[in-house]
Design a protein around this motif. Sequence first.
Motif, mmCIF file in Angstrom:
data_model
loop_
_atom_site.group_PDB
_atom_site.id
_atom_site.type_symbol
_atom_site.label_atom_id
_atom_site.label_comp_id
_atom_site.label_asym_id
_atom_site.label_seq_id
_atom_site.Cartn_x
_atom_site.Cartn_y
_atom_site.Cartn_z
ATOM 1 N N SER A 19 -1.413 -30.820 41.693
ATOM 2 C CA SER A 19 -1.122 -31.308 40.358
ATOM 3 C C SER A 19 -2.130 -31.017 39.288
ATOM 4 O O SER A 19 -3.406 -30.727 39.553
ATOM 5 N N ALA A 20 -1.652 -30.837 38.154
ATOM 6 C CA ALA A 20 -2.699 -30.684 37.058
ATOM 7 C C ALA A 20 -2.021 -31.117 35.779
ATOM 8 O O ALA A 20 -0.959 -31.160 35.473
ATOM 9 N N ARG A 21 -3.013 -31.356 34.877
ATOM 10 C CA ARG A 21 -2.431 -31.792 33.534
ATOM 11 C C ARG A 21 -3.087 -30.502 32.640
ATOM 12 O O ARG A 21 -4.182 -29.920 32.718
ATOM 13 N N VAL A 22 -2.233 -30.124 31.728
ATOM 14 C CA VAL A 22 -2.421 -28.915 30.883
ATOM 15 C C VAL A 22 -2.361 -29.220 29.521
ATOM 16 O O VAL A 22 -1.483 -29.960 28.959
ATOM 17 N N TYR A 23 -3.434 -28.613 29.019
ATOM 18 C CA TYR A 23 -3.474 -28.725 27.327
ATOM 19 C C TYR A 23 -3.330 -27.675 26.805
ATOM 20 O O TYR A 23 -4.062 -26.544 27.387
ATOM 21 N N GLN A 24 -2.542 -27.539 25.748
ATOM 22 C CA GLN A 24 -2.045 -26.231 25.177
ATOM 23 C C GLN A 24 -1.853 -26.487 23.435
ATOM 24 O O GLN A 24 -1.169 -27.571 23.272
ATOM 25 N N GLY A 25 -2.633 -25.612 22.713
ATOM 26 C CA GLY A 25 -2.486 -25.673 21.291
ATOM 27 C C GLY A 25 -0.780 -25.373 20.784
ATOM 28 O O GLY A 25 -0.388 -24.524 21.542
ATOM 29 N N ALA A 26 -0.569 -26.064 20.067
ATOM 30 C CA ALA A 26 0.977 -25.944 19.839
ATOM 31 C C ALA A 26 1.352 -24.504 19.097
ATOM 32 O O ALA A 26 2.408 -24.152 19.171
ATOM 33 N N ASP A 27 0.224 -24.081 18.437
ATOM 34 C CA ASP A 27 0.642 -22.767 17.722
ATOM 35 C C ASP A 27 -0.478 -21.651 18.223
ATOM 36 O O ASP A 27 -1.100 -20.840 17.445
ATOM 37 N N TYR A 28 -0.779 -21.673 19.659
ATOM 38 C CA TYR A 28 -1.415 -20.567 20.173
ATOM 39 C C TYR A 28 -0.882 -19.162 20.082
ATOM 40 O O TYR A 28 0.189 -19.093 19.852
ATOM 41 N N ALA A 29 -1.866 -18.162 20.145
ATOM 42 C CA ALA A 29 -1.477 -16.655 19.607
ATOM 43 C C ALA A 29 -1.227 -16.195 21.123
ATOM 44 O O ALA A 29 -1.365 -16.745 21.979
ATOM 45 N N LYS A 30 -0.855 -14.887 20.962
ATOM 46 C CA LYS A 30 -0.454 -14.116 21.895
ATOM 47 C C LYS A 30 -1.802 -13.749 22.640
ATOM 48 O O LYS A 30 -2.990 -13.433 22.226
ATOM 49 N N GLY A 31 -1.956 -13.928 24.014
ATOM 50 C CA GLY A 31 -3.011 -13.538 24.889
ATOM 51 C C GLY A 31 -3.999 -14.581 24.603
ATOM 52 O O GLY A 31 -5.393 -14.600 24.567
ATOM 53 N N PRO A 32 -3.707 -15.861 24.684
ATOM 54 C CA PRO A 32 -4.497 -17.030 24.704
ATOM 55 C C PRO A 32 -5.650 -17.117 25.895
ATOM 56 O O PRO A 32 -5.041 -17.074 26.963
ATOM 57 N N PRO A 33 -6.719 -17.579 25.659
ATOM 58 C CA PRO A 33 -7.528 -17.758 26.892
ATOM 59 C C PRO A 33 -7.115 -18.782 27.781
ATOM 60 O O PRO A 33 -6.390 -19.769 27.237
ATOM 61 N N VAL A 34 -7.169 -18.687 29.095
ATOM 62 C CA VAL A 34 -6.616 -19.933 29.956
ATOM 63 C C VAL A 34 -8.014 -20.270 30.553
ATOM 64 O O VAL A 34 -9.038 -19.562 31.330
ATOM 65 N N VAL A 35 -8.202 -21.653 30.530
ATOM 66 C CA VAL A 35 -9.649 -22.101 30.949
ATOM 67 C C VAL A 35 -9.174 -23.183 32.293
ATOM 68 O O VAL A 35 -8.240 -23.990 32.084
ATOM 69 N N LEU A 36 -9.675 -23.010 33.491
ATOM 70 C CA LEU A 36 -9.510 -23.666 34.524
ATOM 71 C C LEU A 36 -10.612 -24.680 34.354
ATOM 72 O O LEU A 36 -11.682 -24.322 34.691
ATOM 73 N N TYR A 37 -10.302 -25.981 34.232
ATOM 74 C CA TYR A 37 -11.277 -26.775 33.747
ATOM 75 C C TYR A 37 -11.213 -28.184 34.736
ATOM 76 O O TYR A 37 -10.231 -28.753 34.970
ATOM 77 N N PHE A 38 -12.444 -28.364 35.414
ATOM 78 C CA PHE A 38 -12.592 -29.293 36.558
ATOM 79 C C PHE A 38 -13.191 -30.756 35.823
ATOM 80 O O PHE A 38 -14.430 -30.731 34.963
ATOM 81 N N HIS A 39 -12.602 -31.828 35.750
ATOM 82 C CA HIS A 39 -12.929 -32.918 35.327
ATOM 83 C C HIS A 39 -14.154 -33.647 35.842
ATOM 84 O O HIS A 39 -14.375 -33.233 36.989
ATOM 85 N N GLY A 40 -14.714 -34.464 35.307
ATOM 86 C CA GLY A 40 -16.111 -35.288 35.765
ATOM 87 C C GLY A 40 -15.469 -36.425 36.700
ATOM 88 O O GLY A 40 -14.446 -36.614 37.251
ATOM 89 N N GLY A 41 -16.414 -37.176 36.960
ATOM 90 C CA GLY A 41 -16.255 -38.370 38.058
ATOM 91 C C GLY A 41 -17.235 -38.588 38.800
ATOM 92 O O GLY A 41 -16.943 -39.247 39.971
ATOM 93 N N ALA A 42 -18.450 -37.888 38.915
ATOM 94 C CA ALA A 42 -19.196 -38.081 39.957
ATOM 95 C C ALA A 42 -18.633 -37.892 41.426
ATOM 96 O O ALA A 42 -19.272 -38.437 42.349
ATOM 97 N N PHE A 43 -18.154 -36.813 41.304
ATOM 98 C CA PHE A 43 -17.339 -36.121 42.737
ATOM 99 C C PHE A 43 -16.694 -37.173 43.386
ATOM 100 O O PHE A 43 -16.109 -36.825 44.344
ATOM 101 N N ARG A 44 -16.032 -38.296 42.726
ATOM 102 C CA ARG A 44 -15.193 -39.219 43.300
ATOM 103 C C ARG A 44 -13.818 -39.364 42.794
ATOM 104 O O ARG A 44 -12.978 -39.917 43.324
ATOM 105 N N GLN A 45 -13.558 -39.144 41.378
ATOM 106 C CA GLN A 45 -12.194 -39.421 40.771
ATOM 107 C C GLN A 45 -11.071 -38.256 41.147
ATOM 108 O O GLN A 45 -11.480 -36.933 41.550
#
Length: 265
Positions: A19-45
Amino acid sequence: MTVETKDMMLEKVAIGPVSARVYQGADYAKGPPVVLYFHGGAFRQSGPQECPVARCIAQTGAIVVVPDYNGPLGGVFPHPLEVGFSIFSYLAKKRAGLGDRKSQLFVGGEESGGSVAAGVALKARDHFAEELDGQVLFSPLLDPFMGTASFQMADGIGMRQRWSEGWNHYLSGGVCHPYAAPRLCSRLSGMAPALIVSAKDDPLADEALAYADCLQRSGVMVRSHLLAAGTGWPSIYGGAVDQAPSYEDSICRYFSDFIRDLRVQ
């Protein structure tokens, strides 16, 4: 830019659905950067996480994917890394309907997620180098020895015990591989370009800046920034702060400048 948020399932990842949560600018342009982003939580969350920094990055026009990387296999190394690298490999090949073939692909993260992102970047260097365009690390938790001068501030914001317990949990499998503790890695050449951000009132500042210096000395392109004290920066990983966050504009600018620098290389 308005940011849209949606929860989705990455169905065809090698280790199984994530499962994943995706954040996306409503007006993103063609070829937007894609960032695989790992949340914090001291390795526990685990579970869906709200990430203010991920939202900031999305405001620049990027698509930011925040997976539940501790959920499928648990939070003990090497499992989070295996999940993270499997998602990276899938995005590198298919993009999972996110972005398009012109989109640059990044890994990133904050606090313990910054450690996982740096580990994925190391493994990508060793196995999948040409597919990773950069890494963005925000106050990465990189050194299990926790002995830097800046780390002495951890007591003041209530994080020393949490980080100590987090490292003990993450490394409880008995392995301290460089992928698990990137600050201890002695071979950093060939890594993807890096954006590294911390703050003067961040206990993790010294290890972040030391890692940036090690990358630079290994020939890696690095853009590092140290925010002023008092921006509320430690709040990104749950640290106690007395003021409302005011770092958002700086993060947007740092990320946008980093993308621009990569494109003109």
